[in-house]
Scaffold this motif. Structure first.
Motif, PDB file in Angstrom:
ATOM      1  N   ALA A  34      -7.481  -4.322   0.469  1.00 30.95           N
ATOM      2  CA  ALA A  34      -6.234  -3.557   0.426  1.00 30.95           C
ATOM      3  C   ALA A  34      -6.308  -2.390  -0.564  1.00 30.95           C
ATOM      4  N   ASN A  35      -5.633  -1.326  -0.211  1.00 29.61           N
ATOM      5  CA  ASN A  35      -5.544  -0.150  -1.080  1.00 29.61           C
ATOM      6  C   ASN A  35      -4.338  -0.315  -1.998  1.00 29.61           C
ATOM      7  N   THR A  36      -4.518  -1.117  -3.040  1.00 29.40           N
ATOM      8  CA  THR A  36      -3.421  -1.367  -3.970  1.00 29.40           C
ATOM      9  C   THR A  36      -3.928  -1.412  -5.405  1.00 29.40           C
ATOM     10  N   ARG A  37      -3.107  -0.926  -6.308  1.00 31.73           N
ATOM     11  CA  ARG A  37      -3.474  -0.897  -7.728  1.00 31.73           C
ATOM     12  C   ARG A  37      -2.873  -2.061  -8.490  1.00 31.73           C
ATOM     13  N   HIS A  76     -19.726  -1.836   5.854  1.00 29.28           N
ATOM     14  CA  HIS A  76     -19.752  -0.967   4.681  1.00 29.28           C
ATOM     15  C   HIS A  76     -19.589   0.510   5.028  1.00 29.28           C
ATOM     16  N   SER A  77     -19.522   0.840   6.291  1.00 34.66           N
ATOM     17  CA  SER A  77     -19.480   2.244   6.689  1.00 34.66           C
ATOM     18  C   SER A  77     -18.129   2.906   6.436  1.00 34.66           C
ATOM     19  N   THR A  78     -17.071   2.117   6.282  1.00 37.26           N
ATOM     20  CA  THR A  78     -15.749   2.703   6.081  1.00 37.26           C
ATOM     21  C   THR A  78     -15.623   3.362   4.707  1.00 37.26           C
ATOM     22  N   LYS A  79     -15.040   4.535   4.686  1.00 36.07           N
ATOM     23  CA  LYS A  79     -14.784   5.251   3.437  1.00 36.07           C
ATOM     24  C   LYS A  79     -13.329   5.136   3.007  1.00 36.07           C
ATOM     25  N   ASN A  80     -12.532   4.468   3.819  1.00 36.05           N
ATOM     26  CA  ASN A  80     -11.098   4.331   3.529  1.00 36.05           C
ATOM     27  C   ASN A  80     -10.721   2.855   3.536  1.00 36.05           C
ATOM     28  N   LEU A  81     -10.876   2.199   2.402  1.00 34.10           N
ATOM     29  CA  LEU A  81     -10.552   0.783   2.326  1.00 34.10           C
ATOM     30  C   LEU A  81      -9.046   0.575   2.317  1.00 34.10           C
ATOM     31  N   ASP A  82      -8.586  -0.297   3.193  1.00 36.23           N
ATOM     32  CA  ASP A  82      -7.192  -0.726   3.209  1.00 36.23           C
ATOM     33  C   ASP A  82      -7.132  -2.087   3.891  1.00 36.23           C
ATOM     34  N   TRP A  83      -5.917  -2.609   4.091  1.00 27.96           N
ATOM     35  CA  TRP A  83      -5.775  -3.975   4.614  1.00 27.96           C
ATOM     36  C   TRP A  83      -6.382  -4.132   6.006  1.00 27.96           C
ATOM     37  N   LEU A  84      -6.484  -3.043   6.746  1.00 26.81           N
ATOM     38  CA  LEU A  84      -7.035  -3.100   8.095  1.00 26.81           C
ATOM     39  C   LEU A  84      -8.551  -2.995   8.108  1.00 26.81           C
ATOM     40  N   ALA A  85      -9.129  -2.375   7.069  1.00 22.22           N
ATOM     41  CA  ALA A  85     -10.572  -2.099   7.040  1.00 22.22           C
ATOM     42  C   ALA A  85     -11.421  -3.364   6.987  1.00 22.22           C
ATOM     43  N   GLY A  86     -10.864  -4.461   6.466  1.00 18.24           N
ATOM     44  CA  GLY A  86     -11.632  -5.696   6.386  1.00 18.24           C
ATOM     45  C   GLY A  86     -12.040  -6.243   7.739  1.00 18.24           C
ATOM     46  N   GLU A 128       0.819  -1.213   0.000  1.00 19.66           N
ATOM     47  CA  GLU A 128       0.000   0.000   0.000  1.00 19.66           C
ATOM     48  C   GLU A 128       0.855   1.266   0.000  1.00 19.66           C
ATOM     49  N   LEU A 129       2.089   1.153   0.463  1.00 18.26           N
ATOM     50  CA  LEU A 129       2.975   2.308   0.504  1.00 18.26           C
ATOM     51  C   LEU A 129       3.531   2.629  -0.881  1.00 18.26           C
ATOM     52  N   PHE A 130       3.914   1.577  -1.618  1.00 21.53           N
ATOM     53  CA  PHE A 130       4.565   1.784  -2.916  1.00 21.53           C
ATOM     54  C   PHE A 130       3.638   1.573  -4.112  1.00 21.53           C
ATOM     55  N   LEU A 131       2.525   0.837  -3.919  1.00 24.67           N
ATOM     56  CA  LEU A 131       1.603   0.572  -5.025  1.00 24.67           C
ATOM     57  C   LEU A 131       0.166   0.866  -4.611  1.00 24.67           C
ATOM     58  N   PRO A 132      -0.116   2.074  -4.122  1.00 22.51           N
ATOM     59  CA  PRO A 132      -1.472   2.386  -3.666  1.00 22.51           C
ATOM     60  C   PRO A 132      -2.406   2.681  -4.839  1.00 22.51           C
ATOM     61  N   GLN A 147      -4.642   8.673   0.075  1.00 24.01           N
ATOM     62  CA  GLN A 147      -5.230   8.117   1.298  1.00 24.01           C
ATOM     63  C   GLN A 147      -4.126   7.782   2.281  1.00 24.01           C
ATOM     64  N   SER A 148      -4.113   8.451   3.412  1.00 24.35           N
ATOM     65  CA  SER A 148      -3.081   8.240   4.423  1.00 24.35           C
ATOM     66  C   SER A 148      -3.296   6.920   5.153  1.00 24.35           C
ATOM     67  N   LYS A 149      -2.198   6.326   5.644  1.00 24.41           N
ATOM     68  CA  LYS A 149      -2.314   5.141   6.483  1.00 24.41           C
ATOM     69  C   LYS A 149      -3.001   5.493   7.791  1.00 24.41           C
ATOM     70  N   PHE A 150      -2.875   6.751   8.206  1.00 23.63           N
ATOM     71  CA  PHE A 150      -3.467   7.192   9.463  1.00 23.63           C
ATOM     72  C   PHE A 150      -4.668   8.102   9.185  1.00 23.63           C
ATOM     73  N   HIS A 151      -5.598   7.584   8.357  1.00 26.27           N
ATOM     74  CA  HIS A 151      -6.808   8.326   8.050  1.00 26.27           C
ATOM     75  C   HIS A 151      -7.701   8.372   9.286  1.00 26.27           C
ATOM     76  N   SER A 152      -8.819   9.064   9.170  1.00 25.49           N
ATOM     77  CA  SER A 152      -9.664   9.324  10.332  1.00 25.49           C
ATOM     78  C   SER A 152     -10.309   8.065  10.923  1.00 25.49           C
ATOM     79  N   GLU A 153     -10.288   6.945  10.176  1.00 23.20           N
ATOM     80  CA  GLU A 153     -10.971   5.738  10.645  1.00 23.20           C
ATOM     81  C   GLU A 153     -10.033   4.625  11.096  1.00 23.20           C
TER      82      GLU A 153
END
Length: 378
Positions: free
Chosen positions: A284-287, A229-239, A131-135, A140-146
């Motif tokens: 995960a937030n990856t492309r 489904h309430s999260t607006k910042n999908l990443d590896w932790l959001a699951g 997520e750091l190198f291929l977001p 989207q910050s790793k330390f977003h509001s959620e």
């Protein structure tokens, strides 16, 4: 999108955070060693090798020290490196005084600190660099509001893994125990490893698909699933953001075919690893471009569309492992190469924080993002 400023390489903050994280993980492992009957998962104890555990803790401590030193050099604010150094020193001090040959008393329930530490360490090692190198969403910050809320969900679900496991297994063991399944289970176990693993993933996915679909279609159940489904910042932790009721019911449904079929232990453990990994990867937030594999296995792009706040993608892509299940049942979203512009519940306001989200579905009905009040209208 998050309002938090995205971390940049070279500022010393990333190395500082990593150092503190690794130091805390090491300290956690030492605490597990001091109180194994309380903080270790009973099912995992037999596979732990004391020497491997010892050297693994040492390796994590060395990495933590390297990151702390890097942070001290790069960062204008030295507190990250100093905090990490203090935790490292405490870990070494406690570790050097560990008693030898202490027995373990079996308890009815334990706190799965070991499972939490192992999973968060492995997931962080794999997914943070991705997520750091291929977001996909580079702003989207790793330390977003959620992130704190998602971290609490991650911690709670792992610490109480044994209790959740007992609750999940109860329906299947109650309904299907002692009904003469031995012959059927022997037949399943005689199937070669790879075909048997595919069967395990397929039947589990069919049951999970059904439970997942029902949680979307039944208004009262949607109350609980809306938390995920309430999260607006999908990443590896959001699951990990899943209401306890939702978590238990869906896992119980997926455990039924696993229990009834009685898959070989090697297949079962491989299944657990795949399920755990794919659940994290899907959010995960990856492309990363998976090419044609996105039509074979559930990928981040596929599952992000399931979380889309675009009405045309509502109630699509329910499968956990195989997209062809959605294709068969008419719930596949033809995504092509596109990604959703946003995720979450749209304009629906959902409470923030673990405690509020736990209570909310029991007392209130959030406005459904489907804009449909009755399941029969869908």
């Amino acid at each position: 999108m998050s309002e938090t400023k995205r971390l940049k390489i070279g500022e010393g903050k990333i190395s500082g955070y990593l150092s503190i994280f690794l130091a805390i993980v090491s300290l956690g492992f030492v605490i597990c060693a001091y109180f194994p009957d309380v903080f270790t998962t009973k099912d995992f104890r037999d596979i732990y090798n004391p020497q491997i555990v010892k050297w693994s803790i040492l390796a994590v401590l060395i990495l933590s020290f390297i990151f702390a030193f890097t942070s001290l050099i790069l960062s204008k604010k030295k507190r990250y490196g100093f905090i990490s150094t203090i935790i490292i020193a405490a870990t070494i001090l406690l570790g050097s005084a560990l008693p030898e040959g202490t027995g373990i008393q079996d308890k009815a329930f334990t706190i799965g600190l070991d499972w939490l530490l192992i999973d968060v360490l492995v997931s962080a090692i794999v997914f943070i660099p991705i997520e750091l190198f291929l977001p996909k969403r580079s702003n989207q910050s790793k330390f977003h509001s959620e992130w704190r809320t998602d971290l609490v969900y991650f911690i709670v679900s792992h610490l109480f893994i044994q209790m959740i496991g007992v609750i999940v297994q109860f329906p299947a063991m109650t309904m299907f125990k002692n009904i003469g399944l031995e012959g059927f289970q022997n037949t399943i176990q005689s199937i070669p490893f790879l075909p048997q693993l595919f069967v395990a993933l397929l039947v589990s996915d069919l049951f999970q698909y059904t439970a997942h679909y029902v949680f979307h279609k039944v208004p009262y159940l949607w109350r609980f699933h809306a938390v995920h489904h309430s999260t607006k910042n999908l990443d590896w932790l959001a699951g990990s953001r899943t209401h306890f009721f939702d978590l238990v019911v869906v896992r119980a449904m997926s455990f039924i075919p696993i229990y009834v079929c009685g898959f070989d232990s090697s297949v079962f453990f491989t299944y657990i690893v795949i399920v755990s990994f794919q659940a994290v990867l899907a959010h995960a937030n990856t492309r990363i471009n998976f090419g044609f594999l996105k039509y074979v296995f559930v990928t981040p792009q596929y599952h992000h569309w399931h979380h889309s706040d675009d009405p045309k993608a509502y109630d699509k892509n329910f499968a956990i492992h195989f997209p062809f299940i959605d294709m068969i049942f008419g719930t596949y979203y033809p995504m092509g190469n596109d990604w959703p512009e946003g995720t979450g519940l749209g304009d629906v306001k959902y409470p923030k924080g673990f405690a509020r989200q736990f209570v909310y579905p029991f007392v209130k009905n959030p406005q459904e993002h489907h804009n449909l009040k009755d399941p029969s209208e869908r």
